[in-house]
Structures are given as structure tokens and as C-alpha cells.
Design a protein around this motif. Structure first.
Motif, PDB file in Angstrom:
ATOM      1  N   UNK A   1       0.843  -1.197   0.000  1.00 25.73           N
ATOM      2  CA  UNK A   1       0.000   0.000   0.000  1.00 25.73           C
ATOM      3  C   UNK A   1       0.875   1.242   0.000  1.00 25.73           C
ATOM      4  N   UNK A   2       0.572   2.136  -0.919  1.00 23.63           N
ATOM      5  CA  UNK A   2       1.285   3.410  -1.030  1.00 23.63           C
ATOM      6  C   UNK A   2       0.450   4.492  -0.359  1.00 23.63           C
ATOM      7  N   UNK A   3       1.062   5.192   0.604  1.00 18.60           N
ATOM      8  CA  UNK A   3       0.413   6.300   1.296  1.00 18.60           C
ATOM      9  C   UNK A   3       1.233   7.564   1.041  1.00 18.60           C
ATOM     10  N   UNK A   4       0.708   8.514   0.269  1.00 15.22           N
ATOM     11  CA  UNK A   4       1.460   9.747   0.044  1.00 15.22           C
ATOM     12  C   UNK A   4       1.526  10.584   1.317  1.00 15.22           C
ATOM     13  N   UNK A   5       2.508  11.477   1.355  1.00 11.39           N
ATOM     14  CA  UNK A   5       2.633  12.320   2.548  1.00 11.39           C
ATOM     15  C   UNK A   5       1.331  13.053   2.800  1.00 11.39           C
ATOM     16  N   UNK A   6       1.021  13.189   4.082  1.00  8.40           N
ATOM     17  CA  UNK A   6      -0.213  13.853   4.482  1.00  8.40           C
ATOM     18  C   UNK A   6      -1.369  12.901   4.706  1.00  8.40           C
ATOM     19  N   UNK A   7      -1.295  11.693   4.172  1.00 11.55           N
ATOM     20  CA  UNK A   7      -2.391  10.742   4.358  1.00 11.55           C
ATOM     21  C   UNK A   7      -2.196   9.971   5.665  1.00 11.55           C
ATOM     22  N   UNK A   8      -3.289   9.498   6.207  1.00 11.96           N
ATOM     23  CA  UNK A   8      -3.286   8.794   7.486  1.00 11.96           C
ATOM     24  C   UNK A   8      -3.402   7.290   7.232  1.00 11.96           C
ATOM     25  N   UNK A   9      -2.589   6.505   7.929  1.00 14.71           N
ATOM     26  CA  UNK A   9      -2.666   5.054   7.835  1.00 14.71           C
ATOM     27  C   UNK A   9      -3.552   4.557   8.979  1.00 14.71           C
ATOM     28  N   UNK A  10      -4.592   3.767   8.672  1.00 16.38           N
ATOM     29  CA  UNK A  10      -5.447   3.228   9.735  1.00 16.38           C
ATOM     30  C   UNK A  10      -4.652   2.345  10.706  1.00 16.38           C
ATOM     31  N   UNK A  11      -5.002   2.417  11.983  1.00 14.32           N
ATOM     32  CA  UNK A  11      -4.295   1.673  13.028  1.00 14.32           C
ATOM     33  C   UNK A  11      -5.282   0.792  13.786  1.00 14.32           C
ATOM     34  N   UNK A  12      -4.917  -0.481  13.929  1.00 16.26           N
ATOM     35  CA  UNK A  12      -5.749  -1.448  14.653  1.00 16.26           C
ATOM     36  C   UNK A  12      -5.460  -1.337  16.152  1.00 16.26           C
ATOM     37  N   UNK A  13      -6.513  -1.239  16.941  1.00 12.38           N
ATOM     38  CA  UNK A  13      -6.396  -1.179  18.394  1.00 12.38           C
ATOM     39  C   UNK A  13      -6.458  -2.584  18.980  1.00 12.38           C
ATOM     40  N   UNK A  14      -6.099  -2.732  20.247  1.00 14.17           N
ATOM     41  CA  UNK A  14      -6.084  -4.050  20.888  1.00 14.17           C
ATOM     42  C   UNK A  14      -7.474  -4.682  20.944  1.00 14.17           C
ATOM     43  N   UNK A  15      -8.529  -3.866  20.940  1.00 10.74           N
ATOM     44  CA  UNK A  15      -9.888  -4.412  20.956  1.00 10.74           C
ATOM     45  C   UNK A  15     -10.419  -4.714  19.554  1.00 10.74           C
ATOM     46  N   UNK A  16      -9.579  -4.500  18.531  1.00  3.35           N
ATOM     47  CA  UNK A  16      -9.966  -4.811  17.164  1.00  3.35           C
ATOM     48  C   UNK A  16     -10.534  -3.643  16.376  1.00  3.35           C
TER      49      UNK A  16
END
Length: 168
Positions: free
Chosen positions: A113-128
């Protein structure tokens, strides 16, 4: 919300003019809400979506420099193997999924996956749950990034799996 929509419409107008190239050269004043680098980011994302990966060319490393990849033309060298790059699906915020296809005959492509600068990458939390805000993303959003994963990663996993263009 209205301000953001106005900015998006302005960016799309600038991008359309940029695509016309020499017929209608444009200059964007420094005081403009949209900077030239944002127009360039959109152009790179569009080219990558079309399957032109030249904007990604070069060496990519994670923050600790223990995970490396090298992209040349339409190929990526990663983990001692060479893969063909093929265009994948477009995602939000100019993010592009690229398929890494093995030359060994494996039919299941590995996503990049390519994420250009300024874009946010989704993050998985411990609860899913998945967070998609700038405070959850541990990566350096001031740079282009690639992530070698098909699933959402935790903050720690994302820090280790995110590659940045070296010397760009």
C-alpha cells in the motif's frame, strides 16, 4: 466541512489544469491554500493508480533500517526475492494498493500500500477497532510511505512495517 470541500474542489481544478500541461501552464502563488507539492502528490498517486510506478523508484527502508525494499520500474526487490508490481485498487486519500506478484508462479498477489505524505494510515487497536485519525498513526506523515501488509496493523506493527523512501 465546507472549507474542506472548497479546498478539495480547488485541488481538483488545479490538478485538471496541471494535466493539461503546456497548453495552460499555471503557477500557484506561495500564499495559495494548495501548495505545488500537493498537486505533485495527486499527480504521483494518479500515475501509480495507472500502473506507472516510476515515482516510487529507489530504496525504501523502515525507521530502524532493518527492513528494506528496492523499487525499479515495475519490480520490487524485497526479502531476497523479486516481484512484479501490478496496479491494484484505489483507496481513499490518494492511497493506492499495489500488487506484488511472485515470479515463482504463486497466484495470490501480496499487497503493497502506497500512502502519500499527508495521508493517514489506519491503526488497529487491541480491541480490534480501527482508528483513522492523525493521533493514532505512528508513522511520519510528512513523507511518502509504503506498507507491506494486507490487513490493518497495530501501532507497533505499523512502525516496523512502514517503509520510507531513502534519500528523497
Amino acid at each position: 466541512m465546507e472549507l474542506r470541500l472548497d479546498r478539495i474542489m480547488f485541488m481538483l481544478t488545479i490538478f485538471a489544469l496541471y494535466e493539461l500541461g503546456e497548453m495552460f501552464p499555471i503557477t500557484i502563488p506561495a500564499s495559495s491554500a494548495v501548495k505545488q507539492e500537493e498537486v505533485h502528490m495527486i499527480k504521483n498517486s494518479e500515475e501509480i493508480r495507472k500502473g506507472n510506478f516510476s515515482a516510487l523508484g529507489g530504496q525504501w527502508v523502515n525507521k530502524s533500517e532493518n527492513l528494506r525494499a528496492f523499487i525499479s520500474e515495475n519490480e520490487i526487490y524485497f526479502d531476497g526475492k523479486k516481484y512484479a508490481l501490478e496496479k491494484g485498487e484505489a483507496m481513499k486519500e490518494n492511497t493506492v494498493r499495489i500488487n506484488m506478484v511472485s515470479y515463482t508462479g504463486v497466484n495470490d498477489p501480496t499487497p503493497l500500500k502506497y500512502y502519500p505524505k499527508g495521508s493517514i494510515i489506519p491503526v488497529k487497536q487491541s480491541d480490534g477497532t480501527i482508528l483513522t485519525d492523525e493521533y493514532a498513526d505512528p508513522t511520519d506523515t510528512s513523507k511518502d510511505r509504503i506498507v507491506l501488509a494486507n490487513i490493518s496493523l497495530t501501532s507497533d506493527e505499523l512502525e516496523k512495517a512502514t517503509l520510507y523512501a531513502k534519500d528523497k
